[in-house]
Write an enzyme that holds these catalytic residues in place. Sequence first.
Site, mmCIF file in Angstrom:
data_model
loop_
_atom_site.group_PDB
_atom_site.id
_atom_site.type_symbol
_atom_site.label_atom_id
_atom_site.label_comp_id
_atom_site.label_asym_id
_atom_site.label_seq_id
_atom_site.Cartn_x
_atom_site.Cartn_y
_atom_site.Cartn_z
ATOM 1 N N HIS A 67 0.902 -1.217 0.078
ATOM 2 C CA HIS A 67 0.035 -0.049 0.248
ATOM 3 C C HIS A 67 0.964 1.179 0.081
ATOM 4 C CE1 HIS A 67 0.217 0.067 4.525
ATOM 5 N NE2 HIS A 67 0.534 1.238 4.242
ATOM 6 N N ASP B 205 -0.307 -7.509 1.479
ATOM 7 C CA ASP B 205 0.333 -6.260 1.522
ATOM 8 C C ASP B 205 1.791 -6.067 1.552
ATOM 9 O OD1 ASP B 205 0.535 -3.685 1.665
ATOM 10 O OD2 ASP B 205 -0.220 -3.475 3.918
ATOM 11 N N SER C 296 4.196 2.382 8.153
ATOM 12 C CA SER C 296 3.627 1.576 7.391
ATOM 13 C C SER C 296 4.821 0.894 6.487
ATOM 14 C CB SER C 296 2.700 2.182 6.309
ATOM 15 O OG SER C 296 1.561 2.087 6.857
#
Length: 313
Positions: free
Chosen positions: A114, A161, A262
């Site tokens: 992402h 992911d 992230s």
Amino acid sequence: MPTTPDPGSEPPARTPRPPPLTPGLSPQPALHALSPQLLLLLFLAVSSLGSCSTGSPVPVPENDLVGIVGGHNAPPGKWPWQVSLRVYSYHWASWAHICGGSLIHPQWVLTAAHCIFWKDTDPSIYRIHAGDVYLYGGRGLLNVSRIIVHPNYVTAGLGADVALLQLEPHDLSNVRTVKLSPVSLELTPKDQCWVTGWGAIIRKESLPPPYRLQQASVQVLENAVCEQPYRNASGHTGDRQLILDDMLCAGSEGRDSCYGDSGGPLVCRLRGSWRLVGVVSWGYGCTLRDFPGVYTHVQIYVPWILQQVGELP
């Protein structure tokens, strides 16, 4: 943050670009599901605001950039595989941090899918900052030559992911790769695990100057332990799991990953060495009671990683 762009890199040739968003933990992975078209519109809006600016670039507001909640300063050299993924902000005329990542090979970085705007993104829009605990240190940036997003990735909440970034040849000597966790090795809550990053230190407070890498010890939890609170909070009543088999949960009271972390590493001390077991993916807020962070379970993707990269150190 310095008032000039990071040295050693020119802005990519093609425009426009998506904005330097900070994908990270959010109430649900909705931010991660933004379409490339919407990201492009957001970027155009931001770029148009700064299109008339001239002269020396100004600092990127830290709220626009990105820390670990409940963490503390990481000692230099302790996590030598930690990297920062950057995109160029034409509004602020500098390379801005959007995500973390882990050096798993001298020329390969593992991050979250992402963090990549779309699967066929031109790799030249990204740079990698490595070998420094300070987010905006004086070291030059590394070019990315290739991006591989897992083919099953749709959005963070649906799993897969994970993405790989191949680096152009470089001569950095103060970095080191992290080992992947063997597929057969089982994690337990007793394992010593740490998450690192430059993201927010509380949900609405970004990492302050001098932007030092943060570290926090966290506990890996069984998926069933965090499945129920996430299910209750979402009102989900169907049969589909929310915490999928390719995910794992980790957190401790007052300690968690957050916005801007992230793609960064969750490592555990296993068999006498640090092993990369998770990639920061999504979650419900930051350090909210009963809602640990959700990570991509790296062990599940070791075969795919080896297929792309080949032999690892």
